[in-house]
Design a protein around this motif. Structure first.
Motif, short mmCIF file in Angstrom:
data_model
loop_
_atom_site.label_atom_id
_atom_site.label_comp_id
_atom_site.label_asym_id
_atom_site.label_seq_id
_atom_site.Cartn_x
_atom_site.Cartn_y
_atom_site.Cartn_z
N ALA A 40 1.35 -1.15 0.10
CA ALA A 40 -0.17 0.28 -0.02
C ALA A 40 0.98 1.34 -0.24
N ALA A 41 2.12 1.10 0.50
CA ALA A 41 2.69 2.40 1.09
C ALA A 41 3.04 2.52 -0.44
N ALA A 42 3.98 1.24 -1.81
CA ALA A 42 4.45 1.26 -2.76
C ALA A 42 3.18 1.91 -3.56
N ALA A 43 2.14 1.60 -3.31
CA ALA A 43 1.25 2.29 -4.56
C ALA A 43 1.18 3.42 -4.50
N GLU A 44 0.90 4.32 -2.81
CA GLU A 44 1.11 5.48 -2.55
C GLU A 44 2.20 6.27 -3.20
N GLU A 45 3.40 5.90 -3.45
CA GLU A 45 4.15 6.82 -3.62
C GLU A 45 4.23 6.87 -4.54
N ALA A 55 -0.28 2.29 -11.60
CA ALA A 55 -1.61 1.48 -11.85
C ALA A 55 -1.44 0.13 -10.91
N THR A 56 0.06 -0.47 -11.66
CA THR A 56 -0.39 -1.75 -11.33
C THR A 56 0.49 -1.69 -9.85
N LEU A 57 1.17 -1.08 -8.89
CA LEU A 57 1.35 -0.86 -7.83
C LEU A 57 -0.48 -1.11 -7.49
N ALA A 58 -1.15 -0.57 -7.40
CA ALA A 58 -2.33 -0.28 -7.29
C ALA A 58 -2.79 -1.19 -7.43
N GLU A 59 -3.14 -2.49 -8.28
CA GLU A 59 -3.81 -3.46 -8.28
C GLU A 59 -3.14 -4.27 -7.21
N LEU A 60 -1.32 -4.46 -7.18
CA LEU A 60 -0.42 -5.36 -6.55
C LEU A 60 -0.69 -5.06 -4.76
N ALA A 61 -1.75 -3.67 -5.33
CA ALA A 61 -1.94 -3.72 -3.07
C ALA A 61 -2.62 -4.26 -2.62
N ARG A 62 -4.13 -4.54 -3.73
CA ARG A 62 -5.04 -5.18 -2.86
C ARG A 62 -4.56 -6.33 -2.21
N PRO A 63 -5.39 -7.25 -1.38
CA PRO A 63 -4.61 -8.24 -0.40
C PRO A 63 -4.88 -9.56 -1.27
#
Length: 468
Positions: free
Chosen positions: A155-160, A179-187
């Motif tokens: 989640a922190a990586a996606a926010e950055e 967009a990729t990190l936002a997808e990957l941040a999901r549980p």
């Protein structure tokens, strides 16, 4: 917004570039000229102005294009885009009509090769294809992997990443990464994160698991539909690919359409290391070896059949083997015309009291290579034959095959002429086929089965199963 040198991208440049792409050449030149008048020499504006003149394909415009290129290079002699465009422009002209322009184009190409020999602009000017650029999926995986280090919360990586993409809204690569990190941040994307972080280890693990499944199904002759479990094993890989595709679509849909200027200093994609190549080669080798081994094993098993040392006993249940019997002669004639595949040894014997018209026990059949014959397809042959004679079948059942395996089908019937009850058991495996016929007067089904099984076991001595 900024260009690759850190300077602000001018609204005039964006409008001129948009007009040039739309084919509005005169308007593009006017916009670029207005920008130069207001803001001074900018390489991007000179490039748009020169390309807008060059696109007219006219001698006067070509001269104006060269003046724009040279003015831009006078102010910015090391700009790679200007050098590349001027080199292509000069080298494409007629050397007889414009030898000086062509010579200056070659000089621009040489300067470009001197400044940045490995740059895309230098390769384009030299006409060399250069190394194949990484695919968008490779760049996407690399960017996400370098951020998702051990100990970094998704989640922190996606926010950055979202903040970086917001600072450079026209950068395609940053938008895809966010967009990729936002997808990957999901549980639910935890399996996909494992695949993305350790792609080669996962590939090797999946190759070993798939190979083990394939060999297990082959070794124990399990149903082939069990191989569909490979889809369950590969679910994390398929989830990761679907997630990356969805992230790319989302990123591209959110990018401005008029101009896409990358952020400066985007890192290159490192080449695949020797260790990673070795792991990928091992995974491929494991899969190929298991597939070839399984295919060879399956083929060897498909052409293998039981080899028997066949010899009918001289006596059976205290009854001597009859040397001559009318019934035995009938079955001998049938076996001589039998069209079963490749018989090697004929089995034919009758047991009973000498001089009796009907033997107490009769055996007929043969051994041989029946690997391509399904036992279930031939155990009904005897029943079909006696029904053709008009005999009445009074019972039918499937018996246990015993140690010799295969399939055993038994029945009781009354003959058409004398009406005497009789019983018969027909066995078939991939190395032998036979029928034991007995008198069923006062005899139970279990006795018929037992008699047939004993005579079969005494007649056939199994050897090693082998291929043809």
């Amino acid at each position: 917004m900024q260009d690759t040198s850190g300077q602000s991208v001018l609204p005039e440049y964006e409008r001129a570039e948009r007009l040039l792409r739309a084919g509005e050449l005169k308007a593009a030149r006017a916009e670029a000229t207005a920008g130069l008048d207001e803001h001074g020499p900018r390489p991007g504006l000179y490039l748009v102005l020169a390309r807008a003149h060059e696109a007219e394909d006219d001698d006067d415009h070509d001269a104006a294009a060269e003046r724009a290129y040279r003015a831009g290079l006078d102010a910015h002699p090391d700009d790679l885009d200007l050098l590349a465009a001027y080199a292509a422009f000069g080298q494409a002209c007629d050397g007889l009509e414009h030898p000086g322009r062509q010579s200056r184009g070659r000089a621009a190409a040489e300067r470009l090769a001197e400044l940045a020999p490995d740059s895309p602009q230098a390769r384009q000017a030299a006409g060399a294809p250069g190394p194949k650029p990484p695919s968008e999926a490779q760049i996407q995986r690399h960017d996400a992997r370098t951020v998702l280090l051990p100990g970094v919360a998704p989640a922190a990586a996606a926010e950055e990443a979202a903040q970086a993409a917001a600072a450079w809204p026209h950068d395609r690569r940053l938008a895809v990464r966010a967009a990729t990190l936002a997808e990957l941040a999901r549980p639910v994307a935890a399996p996909a994160r494992v695949v993305l972080r350790h792609p080669y280890a996962v590939a090797l693990l999946l190759a070993v698991a798939a190979s083990a499944l394939l060999l297990t199904v082959t070794a124990f002759e399990l149903p082939s539909w069990l191989l569909l479990a490979v889809f369950l094993l590969s679910a994390p890989v398929r989830q990761e690919r679907a997630l990356l595709r969805r992230a790319r679509r989302r990123a591209l849909a959110g990018l401005p359409v008029e101009h896409r200027e990358p952020a400066p200093g985007a890192p290159d994609i490192p080449p695949v290391s020797s260790r990673q190549k070795a792991v990928a080669a091992c995974a491929a080798l494991v899969l190929v070896a298991s597939a070839v081994g399984s295919a060879a094993w399956s083929y060897s098993r498909s052409v293998a059949y039981p080899h028997y040392a066949a010899a009918v006993p001289r006596t059976f249940h205290g009854l001597p083997q009859l040397g001559d019997s009318p019934v035995l002669n009938i079955y001998a004639a049938i076996l001589s015309q039998e069209s079963m595949p490749r018989p090697t040894d004929r089995l034919l014997a009758a047991y009973g009291e000498e001089g009796s018209a009907q033997p107490a026990v009769l055996l007929f059949g043969f051994t041989g290579d029946l690997h391509d014959v399904e036992p279930a397809d031939v155990t009904g042959v005897f029943r079909e034959g006696i029904e053709m004679t008009g005999a009445q079948v009074t019972g039918a059942w499937r018996a246990a095959p015993g140690d010799l395996g295969g399939r055993v089908q038994c029945l009781t019937f009354r003959s058409f002429l004398k009406g005497a009850p009789q019983g018969a058991c027909t066995w078939a495996d991939r190395g032998s086929f036979g029928t034991v016929l007995v008198s069923a007067e006062g005899v139970s089904r279990a006795d018929i089965e037992r008699t047939a099984a004993e005579l079969r076991r005494q007649t056939l001595t199994p050897g090693d199963a082998g291929a043809v």
